[in-house]
Motif scaffolding. Structure first.
Motif, PDB file in Angstrom:
ATOM      1  N   PRO A  33      -9.048   5.834  -0.699  1.00 16.35           N
ATOM      2  CA  PRO A  33      -9.129   6.634  -1.920  1.00 16.35           C
ATOM      3  C   PRO A  33      -9.436   5.708  -3.106  1.00 16.35           C
ATOM      4  CG  PRO A  33      -7.089   7.081  -0.703  1.00 16.35           C
ATOM      5  CD  PRO A  33      -7.747   5.929  -0.017  1.00 16.35           C
ATOM      6  N   GLU A  34     -10.208   6.214  -4.039  1.00 13.52           N
ATOM      7  CA  GLU A  34     -10.686   5.390  -5.149  1.00 13.52           C
ATOM      8  C   GLU A  34      -9.545   4.642  -5.846  1.00 13.52           C
ATOM      9  OE1 GLU A  34     -13.751   7.205  -7.275  1.00 13.52           O
ATOM     10  OE2 GLU A  34     -14.200   5.302  -8.284  1.00 13.52           O
ATOM     11  N   GLU A  35      -8.403   5.324  -6.025  1.00 17.35           N
ATOM     12  CA  GLU A  35      -7.314   4.711  -6.795  1.00 17.35           C
ATOM     13  C   GLU A  35      -6.664   3.531  -6.053  1.00 17.35           C
ATOM     14  OE1 GLU A  35      -7.555   7.813  -5.788  1.00 17.35           O
ATOM     15  OE2 GLU A  35      -5.715   8.517  -4.821  1.00 17.35           O
ATOM     16  N   ASP A  36      -6.917   3.380  -4.742  1.00 15.08           N
ATOM     17  CA  ASP A  36      -6.309   2.273  -3.971  1.00 15.08           C
ATOM     18  C   ASP A  36      -7.222   1.051  -3.858  1.00 15.08           C
ATOM     19  OD1 ASP A  36      -4.290   4.022  -3.544  1.00 15.08           O
ATOM     20  OD2 ASP A  36      -4.823   4.483  -1.456  1.00 15.08           O
ATOM     21  N   ARG A  37      -8.485   1.202  -4.262  1.00 15.31           N
ATOM     22  CA  ARG A  37      -9.465   0.173  -3.911  1.00 15.31           C
ATOM     23  C   ARG A  37      -9.214  -1.172  -4.597  1.00 15.31           C
ATOM     24  NH1 ARG A  37     -14.675   4.269  -4.070  1.00 15.31           N
ATOM     25  NH2 ARG A  37     -13.848   5.613  -2.415  1.00 15.31           N
TER      26      ARG A  37
END
Ligand code: BEZ
Length: 251
Positions: A210-214
């Protein structure tokens, strides 16, 4: 669905400008001659294409990335978007040259078949790309970071790093006689560190998250690698291993 890597010509120059600079030994192996017609397969922004032209060759350059081709065309090169696994040239080149691209091409047999079709009888296929063991620490760290998030790295890894024996077999199957093929370890200083390298080249691994974990996942990868690839003064060196080869199409 397999995704494609997004190329950024400016980021490439900043974080990986060493790639064409370190391509000199491949040019030396090719020995381009004035008047030869050469295909540069995976030309990127055309830095090495310009060197082939400087040697007097007539060069057609191709790359899968429209952004890289735009940069090559801006240099005044005869450059075109093309998929390495679907080359349409027929017996028109004295040589095919390739540097630092075939590790992105998992269907190696399709690429080699297209090269063999593109060469005149007796033509040369000379190149270099990541070979077995290339970026081993980096791939292991990426695997650990993804595994901790429930993802098997094999499902997202776009890179192909064959042994010399395996790649020789593929070349010979396509009618190419291998003149030389070898793995060459080449520890490579990274001008913008591991974070810059991952930003330019490893997007497909982090895109699985997910984008927020990258960003956190990338920072974790850097920290896992620090012990092996960063010295006390903060200089990063990547564990590159090149597979360098020269082959000739049977006449
Ligand atoms: C290489 O040149 O070996 C390489 C570059 C980018 C991603 C993977 C490998």
């Amino acid at each position: 669905m397999s995704r494609k890597h997004d190329w950024d010509a400016q980021g490439y120059q900043t974080n990986a400008g060493f790639v064409p600079k370190l391509g000199r030994p491949v040019l030396d192996l090719l020995k381009p001659q004035a008047g030869e017609r050469i295909l540069d397969l995976g030309c990127g922004d055309g830095a090495l294409t310009a060197e082939l032209i400087g040697a007097g060759a007539d060069v057609v350059a191709v790359d899968a990335s429209a952004e890289m081709i735009a940069a090559a065309v801006a240099r005044g090169l005869d450059a075109h978007v093309a998929d390495a696994t679907a080359l349409t040239f027929e017996q028109e080149f004295d040589a095919v040259f390739t540097n630092a691209v075939l590790h992105w091409v998992r269907d190696a047999d399709a690429a080699i078949a297209g090269v063999a079709r593109a060469l005149k009888p007796g033509g040369r296929f000379v190149g270099e790309f990541g070979g077995h063991g290339n970026m081993a620490a980096v791939v292991t760290a990426l695997g650990a970071v993804l595994k901790a998030r429930g993802i098997d790295v094999a499902t997202v890894n776009p890179w192909f790093y064959p042994t010399p024996e395996a790649y020789r077999e593929r070349l010979e199957k396509a009618g190419l006689k291998v003149e030389s093929i070898a793995l060459i370890p080449r520890p490579t200083p990274l001008p913008t560190g591991m974070a810059g390298w991952l930003t330019t080249f490893a997007g497909l691994f982090f895109a699985a998250l997910p984008e927020e974990d990258r960003a956190v996942a990338q920072d974790e990868t850097v920290e896992l690698l620090r012990h092996s690839l960063c010295d006390d003064a903060g200089n990063w060196t990547a564990d590159y291993v090149r597979l360098r080869f020269a082959a000739t199409l049977s006449s």
